[in-house]
Motif scaffolding. Structure first.
Motif, PDB file in Angstrom:
ATOM      1  N   SER A  99      52.495  42.601  37.226  1.00  0.00           N
ATOM      2  CA  SER A  99      53.846  42.602  37.777  1.00  0.00           C
ATOM      3  C   SER A  99      54.135  43.968  38.377  1.00  0.00           C
ATOM      4  O   SER A  99      53.964  44.992  37.715  1.00  0.00           O
ATOM      5  N   GLY A 100      54.569  43.980  39.630  1.00  0.00           N
ATOM      6  CA  GLY A 100      54.913  45.230  40.284  1.00  0.00           C
ATOM      7  C   GLY A 100      53.707  46.147  40.443  1.00  0.00           C
ATOM      8  O   GLY A 100      52.565  45.780  40.168  1.00  0.00           O
ATOM      9  N   GLY A 101      53.963  47.347  40.880  1.00  0.00           N
ATOM     10  CA  GLY A 101      52.902  48.341  40.983  1.00  0.00           C
ATOM     11  C   GLY A 101      52.089  48.234  42.264  1.00  0.00           C
ATOM     12  O   GLY A 101      52.259  47.330  43.080  1.00  0.00           O
ATOM     13  N   THR A 102      51.168  49.184  42.400  1.00  0.00           N
ATOM     14  CA  THR A 102      50.345  49.279  43.605  1.00  0.00           C
ATOM     15  C   THR A 102      48.853  49.263  43.284  1.00  0.00           C
ATOM     16  O   THR A 102      48.038  49.760  44.060  1.00  0.00           O
ATOM     17  N   THR A 103      48.493  48.736  42.122  1.00  0.00           N
ATOM     18  CA  THR A 103      47.088  48.517  41.773  1.00  0.00           C
ATOM     19  C   THR A 103      46.938  47.091  41.264  1.00  0.00           C
ATOM     20  O   THR A 103      47.865  46.539  40.665  1.00  0.00           O
ATOM     21  N   LEU A 104      45.766  46.516  41.515  1.00  0.00           N
ATOM     22  CA  LEU A 104      45.542  45.131  41.139  1.00  0.00           C
ATOM     23  C   LEU A 104      44.089  44.933  40.737  1.00  0.00           C
ATOM     24  O   LEU A 104      43.185  45.118  41.566  1.00  0.00           O
ATOM     25  N   PRO A 105      43.814  44.550  39.482  1.00  0.00           N
ATOM     26  CA  PRO A 105      42.439  44.259  39.067  1.00  0.00           C
ATOM     27  C   PRO A 105      41.980  42.915  39.629  1.00  0.00           C
ATOM     28  O   PRO A 105      42.714  41.921  39.557  1.00  0.00           O
ATOM     29  N   THR A 106      40.790  42.899  40.178  1.00  0.00           N
ATOM     30  CA  THR A 106      40.250  41.681  40.781  1.00  0.00           C
ATOM     31  C   THR A 106      38.789  41.497  40.372  1.00  0.00           C
ATOM     32  O   THR A 106      38.120  42.438  39.930  1.00  0.00           O
ATOM     33  N   ASN A 107      38.300  40.275  40.543  1.00  0.00           N
ATOM     34  CA  ASN A 107      36.879  39.994  40.319  1.00  0.00           C
ATOM     35  C   ASN A 107      36.447  38.928  41.312  1.00  0.00           C
ATOM     36  O   ASN A 107      37.212  38.509  42.183  1.00  0.00           O
ATOM     37  N   GLY A 108      35.186  38.508  41.196  1.00  0.00           N
ATOM     38  CA  GLY A 108      34.666  37.476  42.077  1.00  0.00           C
ATOM     39  C   GLY A 108      34.017  37.982  43.351  1.00  0.00           C
ATOM     40  O   GLY A 108      33.532  37.190  44.166  1.00  0.00           O
ATOM     41  N   TRP A 109      33.976  39.314  43.529  1.00  0.00           N
ATOM     42  CA  TRP A 109      33.345  39.885  44.710  1.00  0.00           C
ATOM     43  C   TRP A 109      31.828  39.943  44.532  1.00  0.00           C
ATOM     44  O   TRP A 109      31.331  39.884  43.401  1.00  0.00           O
TER      45      TRP A 109
END
Length: 201
Positions: A99-109
């Motif tokens: 929620s909010g913020g300017t970082t986002l953890p992602t996977n699947g790359w």
């Protein structure tokens, strides 16, 4: 009204994008010292110029603008320079509720991509357009934490996809009189339209 795609066959001759932040400032009358604070509500805006349009191409643009019914309409707009300079291969998705913020953890790359995204690349998540503020690599497990602007407005959940092909911004016209065009002989049309990101509640 459903969100409409801006017609792919109507390309502007010039396009300008702007990211405007919502800040609060206070300047002391005593010594000129200034305090600032970032508030929610950062948004994209765009200006698109269409020149020397004739015949059916001109009429198609006029009809589309008229059909939006001023600021009541919503459109998806894709930045003309959307193609990434990085190599975001794989099926990127959100890997943690955020929620909010300017970082986002992602996977699947794909694994171990040194320049998965380059600073300045675009992506879309949960209908919001973001621009990378740092060059990002994926690790051996295909994970990457994206750093971007503007901040997330709505919460994102695990599994939401990261759109890197033709990322879009949901917009509305900046005023109710955007269905305007000039005409010169022999029936050559031109117009400039502007829009802003739709921060709908």
């Amino acid at each position: 009204m459903a969100i409409q795609d801006f017609p792919a066959n109507i390309s502007p001759d010039a396009e300008e994008w702007k990211l405007t932040y919502n800040t609060l400032t206070f300047e002391s009358d005593l010594n000129g010292a200034m305090q600032t604070a970032e508030l929610p509500g950062a948004r994209w805006s765009v200006s698109m110029t269409f020149s020397n349009r004739q015949g059916k191409a001109a009429r198609a643009l006029q009809g589309f603008l008229a059909g939006l019914k001023g600021r009541s309409g919503r459109i998806w707009v894709i930045p003309v320079d959307w193609e990434p300079l990085g190599t975001p291969d794989g099926a990127g998705a959100v890997s943690a509720n955020t929620s909010g913020g300017t970082t986002l953890p992602t996977n699947g790359w794909d694994a171990d991509i040194i320049e998965l995204f380059c600073a300045g690349d675009y992506f879309e998540v949960n209908g919001e357009l973001k621009k990378l503020t740092a060059t990002i690599s994926s690790d051996a497990l295909g994970q990457a934490t994206l750093q971007f602007a503007p901040p997330l407005r709505q919460p994102v959940t695990i599994g939401m996809s990261i759109r890197v092909i033709e990322p879009r911004c949901q917009m509305l016209l900046s005023s109710d009189d955007q269905a305007t065009w000039s005409m010169s002989a022999p029936k050559i049309y031109a117009t400039t339209i502007s829009g802003r990101e739709a921060l709908d509640i």
